[in-house]
Design a protein around this motif. Structure first.
Motif, mmCIF file in Angstrom:
data_model
loop_
_atom_site.group_PDB
_atom_site.id
_atom_site.type_symbol
_atom_site.label_atom_id
_atom_site.label_comp_id
_atom_site.label_asym_id
_atom_site.label_seq_id
_atom_site.Cartn_x
_atom_site.Cartn_y
_atom_site.Cartn_z
ATOM 1 N N GLN A 159 14.490 -6.541 3.924
ATOM 2 C CA GLN A 159 14.367 -6.095 2.529
ATOM 3 C C GLN A 159 13.547 -4.834 2.371
ATOM 4 O O GLN A 159 13.230 -4.421 1.279
ATOM 5 C CB GLN A 159 13.682 -7.213 1.713
ATOM 6 C CG GLN A 159 14.497 -8.504 1.660
ATOM 7 C CD GLN A 159 13.931 -9.459 0.633
ATOM 8 O OE1 GLN A 159 12.718 -9.692 0.619
ATOM 9 N NE2 GLN A 159 14.789 -10.004 -0.223
ATOM 10 N N ASN A 160 13.126 -4.257 3.500
ATOM 11 C CA ASN A 160 12.287 -3.044 3.488
ATOM 12 C C ASN A 160 10.943 -3.258 2.816
ATOM 13 O O ASN A 160 10.229 -2.299 2.542
ATOM 14 C CB ASN A 160 13.012 -1.878 2.794
ATOM 15 C CG ASN A 160 14.227 -1.436 3.614
ATOM 16 O OD1 ASN A 160 14.302 -1.734 4.814
ATOM 17 N ND2 ASN A 160 15.174 -0.793 2.975
ATOM 18 N N ARG A 161 10.606 -4.496 2.549
ATOM 19 C CA ARG A 161 9.270 -4.771 2.004
ATOM 20 C C ARG A 161 8.920 -6.231 2.252
ATOM 21 O O ARG A 161 9.800 -7.066 2.474
ATOM 22 C CB ARG A 161 9.175 -4.460 0.511
ATOM 23 C CG ARG A 161 10.152 -5.234 -0.323
ATOM 24 C CD ARG A 161 10.091 -4.844 -1.795
ATOM 25 N NE ARG A 161 11.018 -5.669 -2.563
ATOM 26 C CZ ARG A 161 10.892 -5.895 -3.857
ATOM 27 N NH1 ARG A 161 9.884 -5.365 -4.525
ATOM 28 N NH2 ARG A 161 11.769 -6.637 -4.501
ATOM 29 N N ALA A 186 6.215 1.339 8.747
ATOM 30 C CA ALA A 186 5.870 0.608 7.516
ATOM 31 C C ALA A 186 4.596 1.183 6.908
ATOM 32 O O ALA A 186 3.679 1.570 7.636
ATOM 33 C CB ALA A 186 5.657 -0.866 7.840
ATOM 34 N N ARG A 187 4.585 1.267 5.557
ATOM 35 C CA ARG A 187 3.349 1.620 4.851
ATOM 36 C C ARG A 187 2.655 0.301 4.523
ATOM 37 O O ARG A 187 3.292 -0.627 4.017
ATOM 38 C CB ARG A 187 3.683 2.381 3.561
ATOM 39 C CG ARG A 187 2.456 3.032 2.910
ATOM 40 C CD ARG A 187 2.857 3.879 1.718
ATOM 41 N NE ARG A 187 3.553 3.082 0.700
ATOM 42 C CZ ARG A 187 2.918 2.206 -0.093
ATOM 43 N NH1 ARG A 187 1.615 1.989 0.043
ATOM 44 N NH2 ARG A 187 3.590 1.523 -0.991
ATOM 45 N N HIS A 241 10.204 -11.689 -1.652
ATOM 46 C CA HIS A 241 9.761 -11.109 -0.373
ATOM 47 C C HIS A 241 8.296 -11.498 -0.125
ATOM 48 O O HIS A 241 7.569 -10.839 0.599
ATOM 49 C CB HIS A 241 9.910 -9.577 -0.392
ATOM 50 C CG HIS A 241 9.094 -8.933 -1.461
ATOM 51 N ND1 HIS A 241 9.508 -8.895 -2.777
ATOM 52 C CD2 HIS A 241 7.871 -8.362 -1.442
ATOM 53 C CE1 HIS A 241 8.581 -8.304 -3.505
ATOM 54 N NE2 HIS A 241 7.581 -7.979 -2.715
ATOM 55 N N GLU A 242 7.898 -12.619 -0.796
ATOM 56 C CA GLU A 242 6.481 -12.990 -0.737
ATOM 57 C C GLU A 242 6.249 -14.323 -0.020
ATOM 58 O O GLU A 242 6.957 -15.300 -0.271
ATOM 59 C CB GLU A 242 5.935 -13.101 -2.171
ATOM 60 C CG GLU A 242 6.088 -11.796 -2.941
ATOM 61 C CD GLU A 242 5.218 -11.779 -4.189
ATOM 62 O OE1 GLU A 242 5.023 -10.687 -4.740
ATOM 63 O OE2 GLU A 242 4.723 -12.860 -4.578
ATOM 64 N N GLU A 269 5.736 -1.910 3.210
ATOM 65 C CA GLU A 269 6.920 -1.278 2.629
ATOM 66 C C GLU A 269 7.496 -0.252 3.586
ATOM 67 O O GLU A 269 6.746 0.453 4.263
ATOM 68 C CB GLU A 269 6.532 -0.602 1.307
ATOM 69 C CG GLU A 269 7.719 -0.286 0.431
ATOM 70 C CD GLU A 269 7.290 0.231 -0.934
ATOM 71 O OE1 GLU A 269 6.085 0.434 -1.149
ATOM 72 O OE2 GLU A 269 8.163 0.422 -1.802
ATOM 73 N N LEU A 311 10.521 -7.470 6.369
ATOM 74 C CA LEU A 311 10.487 -6.003 6.312
ATOM 75 C C LEU A 311 11.830 -5.434 6.789
ATOM 76 O O LEU A 311 12.400 -4.532 6.175
ATOM 77 C CB LEU A 311 9.353 -5.533 7.231
ATOM 78 C CG LEU A 311 8.730 -4.173 7.024
ATOM 79 C CD1 LEU A 311 8.388 -3.910 5.581
ATOM 80 C CD2 LEU A 311 7.499 -4.044 7.905
ATOM 81 N N ASN A 317 5.402 -9.141 1.310
ATOM 82 C CA ASN A 317 4.054 -9.354 0.792
ATOM 83 C C ASN A 317 3.585 -10.696 1.320
ATOM 84 O O ASN A 317 4.076 -11.742 0.912
ATOM 85 C CB ASN A 317 4.092 -9.362 -0.749
ATOM 86 C CG ASN A 317 2.686 -9.533 -1.320
ATOM 87 O OD1 ASN A 317 1.832 -10.142 -0.680
ATOM 88 N ND2 ASN A 317 2.468 -8.985 -2.495
ATOM 89 N N ARG A 358 10.399 2.070 2.627
ATOM 90 C CA ARG A 358 11.423 2.389 1.620
ATOM 91 C C ARG A 358 12.714 2.896 2.260
ATOM 92 O O ARG A 358 13.811 2.560 1.840
ATOM 93 C CB ARG A 358 10.865 3.443 0.651
ATOM 94 C CG ARG A 358 11.685 3.581 -0.636
ATOM 95 C CD ARG A 358 10.969 4.404 -1.652
ATOM 96 N NE ARG A 358 9.608 3.898 -1.857
ATOM 97 C CZ ARG A 358 8.739 4.500 -2.683
ATOM 98 N NH1 ARG A 358 9.072 5.601 -3.304
ATOM 99 N NH2 ARG A 358 7.543 4.011 -2.840
ATOM 100 N N ASN A 372 0.532 -5.974 1.786
ATOM 101 C CA ASN A 372 1.778 -5.423 1.231
ATOM 102 C C ASN A 372 2.347 -4.431 2.221
ATOM 103 O O ASN A 372 1.679 -3.497 2.628
ATOM 104 C CB ASN A 372 1.485 -4.669 -0.088
ATOM 105 C CG ASN A 372 1.092 -5.644 -1.169
ATOM 106 O OD1 ASN A 372 1.868 -6.536 -1.482
ATOM 107 N ND2 ASN A 372 -0.120 -5.517 -1.675
#
Ligand code: EPZ
Length: 423
Positions: A105-107, A135-136, A81-82, A147, A102, A109, A149, A145
């Protein structure tokens, strides 16, 4: 590295096929991350920016095949996810993998993109929008980053910035919202044709987007998206660049094929004011020099205003147009690296506080000049076409980022451009 030797006093004639849009292709390629199914995307230009985007997607786990202008992509299994700095720094537009990663994959980077010669390239509006969807976000060590969740949640998002709307920011939030729970409204959205093309691509995948092309876009979240076969819109900036080439150096006229003149209204209006002779057909535009060339005043604005990506090319035209012309870039006020290089060729250009004041001279003359960014490089090629002598342009990798074989296309119109190694 390579350099161009542009032989001056060119006399252009014939027709040129305009390629698919780089700036529509990049977010559309990123959007393939939103489905496990195969996507076929046609008329993707063979330029280094699209190649970088395909490398980033492969880095994430995508299977990619490319045959001439058609790209086949399948993001069935993503193993990362990077989007790492060594790829993002090469191409700022890679930030537009943030939204789809996001959503999928819900995340995510993604490295913060560096600045570039046309100015600071912040992504604060992208992050504001994605935060608005739940998103956080942490920014540390030059990385962002993100996320979510429990998945993203639709909301009303204001995307307007101090310099107007953000094109890739609108794209990022739209791509995140298509799989969010509930409905998202983007206010202050960018209205560029490339945003519309992305929305059309996403709707073909099964998304429910309305209002693309207007400042208010509504997205009703769905649970999954499917594969699609899509043809990218023509590149309006490449088309504009060739229109200026015709306005400067056509023997009688040149004809562009596979263009969308409705995407070029503001450019055609200015070229008309400058006295250029134009004929607009179905997917074609012909252009010739003005009998009495006139200068103009231009202020760049978000679409449908005059595009910042055409500002440098107009400076080339005005450099040898009798009288005074004024070009103000409100979007990227520092985007005048081409002016100092044109002055080396004899242009009379004064730049101050995001505005270029140009007094046309009779003719420029060849000098060794250096490309600095994509559109500035194109502008220097245009200046070399009409200058006396042979203009040497170094660092042509800048131009290869966004123009598909520009030297071959201009040669087919009668120009003489040698591409040689630059040791
Ligand atoms: C897209 O860049 C284009 N690139 C650029 O084309 C184009 O110049 C630009 O839009 C403006 O039309 C692609 O589509 C790949 P923005 P983008 O976000 O989306 C400010 C070329 O030559 N801003 O619309 O990155 C920003 O500083 C390239 O093909 C923020 O303040 O540009 C600028 O002043 C160069 N915060 C204005 O908004 C943000 O979070 C417009 O930028 C984002 C942007």
């Amino acid at each position: 590295m390579e350099k161009f030797i542009v032989h001056g006093e060119a006399s252009l004639e014939g027709t040129v096929n305009i390629s698919g849009s780089k700036n529509a292709s990049l977010p559309i390629l990123a959007a393939t991350l939103l489905t496990r199914e195969e996507c076929i995307i046609r008329r993707v230009p063979d330029v280094s920016d699209t190649n970088y985007m395909l490398q980033i997607l492969q880095n994430l786990g995508a299977e990619v095949e490319r045959a001439s202008g058609t790209v086949v992509i399948k993001c069935e299994k993503l193993h990362s996810h990077e989007a790492p700095y060594d790829l993002v720094r090469k191409m700022r537009a890679s930030v537009c993998v943030m939204g789809p990663l996001l959503a999928r994959q819900n995340r995510a980077n993604v490295s913060l993109p560096g600045g570039c010669v046309i100015g600071d390239r912040p992504i604060d509006l992208h992050l504001r929008g994605l935060k608005g969807l739940g998103a956080r976000i942490d920014v540390e060590g030059g990385n962002v980053n993100l996320e979510a969740r429990f998945g993203l949640k639709g909301d009303t998002i204001d995307m307007m910035g101090k310099n107007g709307a953000t094109v890739l920011g609108t794209d990022n939030v739209m791509m995140a919202a298509v799989l969010a729970k509930g409905t998202t409204v983007i206010n202050g959205a960018a209205c560029e044709p490339e945003v519309i093309d992305l929305a059309n691509f996403l709707n073909s995948m099964g998304a429910k987007i309305t209002g693309a092309g207007s400042p208010r876009i509504e997205i009703e979240g769905v649970t999954e998206l499917g594969g699609v076969d899509h043809t990218v819109i023509p590149d309006r900036i490449e088309a504009g660049t060739f229109l200026v080439a015709g306005a400067m150096a056509a023997k009688d006229k040149i004809t562009l094929r596979r263009v969308r003149s409705d995407h070029l209204a503001s450019v055609l209006e200015v070229l008309g004011q400058c006295g250029c002779k134009m004929k607009i057909g179905d997917e074609t535009i012909s252009i010739g020099k003005a009998d009495q060339p006139l200068g103009a005043n231009i202020i760049t604005e978000p679409y449908p205003g005059f595009p910042t990506d055409m500002q440098a090319q107009m400076c080339s035209l005005f450099a040898t147009t009798p009288g005074l012309s004024v070009v103000k870039d409100t979007i990227f006020p520092q985007r005048f690296m081409h002016a100092s290089e044109m002055k080396r060729m004899g242009a009379n250009i004064q730049v101050d506080d995001g505005t270029a004041v140009i007094n046309g001279v009779n003719q420029l003359s060849a000098a060794p000049v250096m490309a600095s960014d994509l559109r500035a490089s194109a502008a220097l090629v245009l200046s070399g076409l009409t200058a006396t002598g042979q203009t040497e342009i170094t660092r042509v990798y800048h131009i290869d980022r966004g123009y598909e074989h520009i030297d071959d296309k201009l040669a087919a119109l009668g120009a003489r451009i040698d591409r040689i190694p630059d040791h």
